[in-house]
Design an enzyme around this catalytic site. Structure first.
Site, short mmCIF file in Angstrom:
data_model
loop_
_atom_site.label_atom_id
_atom_site.label_comp_id
_atom_site.label_asym_id
_atom_site.label_seq_id
_atom_site.Cartn_x
_atom_site.Cartn_y
_atom_site.Cartn_z
N HIS A 273 29.03 58.79 40.56
CA HIS A 273 29.31 58.75 39.13
C HIS A 273 29.09 60.22 38.31
CE1 HIS A 273 29.10 54.44 39.38
NE2 HIS A 273 28.01 54.63 40.00
N SER B 71 41.59 86.11 33.91
CA SER B 71 42.60 85.71 32.95
C SER B 71 43.12 86.96 32.13
CB SER B 71 41.44 84.91 31.75
OG SER B 71 41.99 85.05 30.66
N LYS C 181 36.49 86.23 32.88
CA LYS C 181 37.02 84.79 33.74
C LYS C 181 36.97 85.28 35.20
CE LYS C 181 37.83 81.14 32.44
NZ LYS C 181 38.80 80.58 31.57
N GLU D 50 42.67 74.82 42.21
CA GLU D 50 43.52 73.82 40.95
C GLU D 50 44.74 73.62 41.51
OE1 GLU D 50 42.50 75.53 36.88
OE2 GLU D 50 41.69 76.88 38.15
#
Ligand code: ARG
Length: 459
Positions: free
Chosen positions: A153, A274, A280, A287
């Site tokens: 979970h 970024s 970043k 992804e």
């Protein structure tokens, strides 16, 4: 090439709508190989002389070379790869070329080409899966003692070795390899000789082609053979499953690479920055992989929907099998390659994973097991440790800090030895059953995989 009975030219729109050369050109090595085998069958049947067979094979090989070199002009007016090659052959060697399509239809020809293509690609993907497993194994071997909380979970559950977590993916990819191997058996059946749908009146020895093309079996029903695309649907399922496994690792990698977890450091080579936020370092590979899985699943649904409701036998709908197939194969191949490279160069930040694993609540189950081993029924033990957890939270005292008298308030079964249970090392060591993450087990698994993955195991 089929205009004998037609009086009006095909409309330009219909040509543009129906052509498949823009994507099926990539079947050319298989089309050439298949045609060379077909020429051998025709020679065996007495339709071609030995010299004619040779001339055809030579012409086809030349055409292949021209395509390899980018010197071949594909014509949309010739619709597909089969007619482009056949027409070029006839241009090259004259009337002998016009004999090649005897006792053959594009229906059995395309079925053969796609099977040959799938056979090759399935083998390559099988190898890439081994590469991916090896990359994960390498990461495990670089950090044999790293511990990490195991989650359910997405809540911290119990401590495990990081290697155990990585070995879980190796198991998943092994199942993927098993599925490919199984699908391969159904791909590896030779359809040539089925003609348009009912074979040919020319006596063909199909075994000649099967032998040349290294097929262990012949299709047994000409109608089924020209319309069967089950093997493509199966392969697209197998590729979706690989994608889903990659997507699940992606999700873990994305979490691990976040500041919130901080369990892993990806190489600069496998991350991006970024354009706005200078700090970043984004896990784009993971992804993108998670994102591309959508297309893999879509391609599976696409082929299933195309096949549904087709009457026997070949229908032009079947031309729609190729784009999803090519797309899934290309997508899975590059995803496996890039992911393997990324994982083999990743670093586990062992201080941070150790810190996360020192969360005392990870050992709550072990305290319950401790009581069970002293004779307390598990349900009671669970309740006792539940109350102990509430106490620990309220009093802000970790399990290790709670004094023995206090433990005995919850159950007089507790004794001094409870503190030995409260060590991650003890917790890991005790998990000895097959499949559980004791360091002994994990090391044995690592050596087992090391040996297994070194062996060449092509399909
Ligand atoms: N381009 C077609 C395909 O990919 C080849 C077979 C065409 N057969 C036909 N009878 N029109 O399916």
């Amino acid at each position: 090439m089929w205009k004998g009975r037609f009086q009006v030219e095909t409309s330009n729109l219909v040509q543009a709508y129906g052509e498949s050369i823009s994507f099926d050109w990539r079947l050319y090595p298989y089309d050439v190989e298949g045609s060379i085998a077909h020429a051998a069958v025709l020679q065996d049947a007495g339709i071609l002389t030995k010299a004619e067979e040779k001339e055809i094979a030579k012409g086809l090989r030349e055409i292949k070379k021209e395509i390899d070199a980018g010197e071949f002009e594909f014509k949309t007016s010739l619709e597909d790869i089969h007619m482009n090659i056949e027409s070029a052959l006839t241009e090259k060697i004259g009337d002998v070329g016009a004999k090649l399509h005897t006792a053959r239809s594009r229906n059995d020809q395309v079925a053969l080409d796609v099977r040959l293509y799938c056979r090759d690609e399935t083998n390559q993907i099988h190898e890439l899966l081994t590469g991916m497993q090896s990359a994960l194994l390498k990461l495990a071997q670089n950090h044999p003692e790293a511990v990490v909380p195991g989650y359910t979970h997405l809540q911290r559950g119990q401590p495990v070795l990081f290697a155990h977590h990585l070995l879980a993916y190796i198991e998943m990819f092994e199942r993927d390899k098993g599925r490919l191997a199984d699908c391969y058996k159904r791909i590896n059946v030779m359809p040539l000789g089925s003609g348009a749908l009912a074979g040919s009146t020319i006596p063909l020895n199909r075994k000649v082609a099967a032998e040349k093309l290294n097929f262990p079996a012949l299709t047994q029903n000409s109608m089924d053979a020209v319309s069967d695309r089950d093997f493509i649907a199966e392969l697209l399922f197998d590729l979706s499953m690989i994608g889903i496994h990659l997507s699940r690792i992606s999700e873990d990698v994305i979490l691990w690479a976040s500041a919130e977890f901080g369990f892993i450091e990806l190489s600069d080579a496998h991350t991006t920055g970024s354009s706005l936020m200078p700090q970043k370092k984004n896990p784009d590979v993971a992804e993108l992989t998670r994102g591309k899985t959508g297309r893999l699943t879509g391609n599976l649904v696409s082929i299933l929907t195309t096949l549904k409701g087709l009457p026997m036998t070949y229908n032009r709908d079947l031309q729609e099998d190729k784009e999803p197939l090519f797309d899934s194969i290309d997508t899975v191949k590059i995803a496996l390659e890039v992911f393997a490279e990324m994982m083999s160069e990743a670093k586990i930040k062992e201080e941070i994973t150790a810190e996360a694993t020192s969360d005392p609540f990870l050992l709550a189950t072990d305290i319950a097991d401790y009581l069970v081993l002293k004779g307390v029924p598990f349900r009671h033990a669970h309740e006792i440790v539940g109350k102990l957890t509430a106490y620990s939270l309220n009093e802000k005292q970790a399990f290790q800090q709670i004094p023995l008298q206090q433990y005995r308030e919850f159950s007089d079964t507790f004794e001094d030895d409870v503190y030995q249970v409260l060590e991650v090392k003890t917790a890991l060591k005790a998990r000895k059953a097959t499949g559980a993450p004791s360091p002994g087990n994990v090391n044995r698994q690592i050596s087992k995989w090391q040996k297994k993955l070194e062996k060449k195991d092509s399909l």
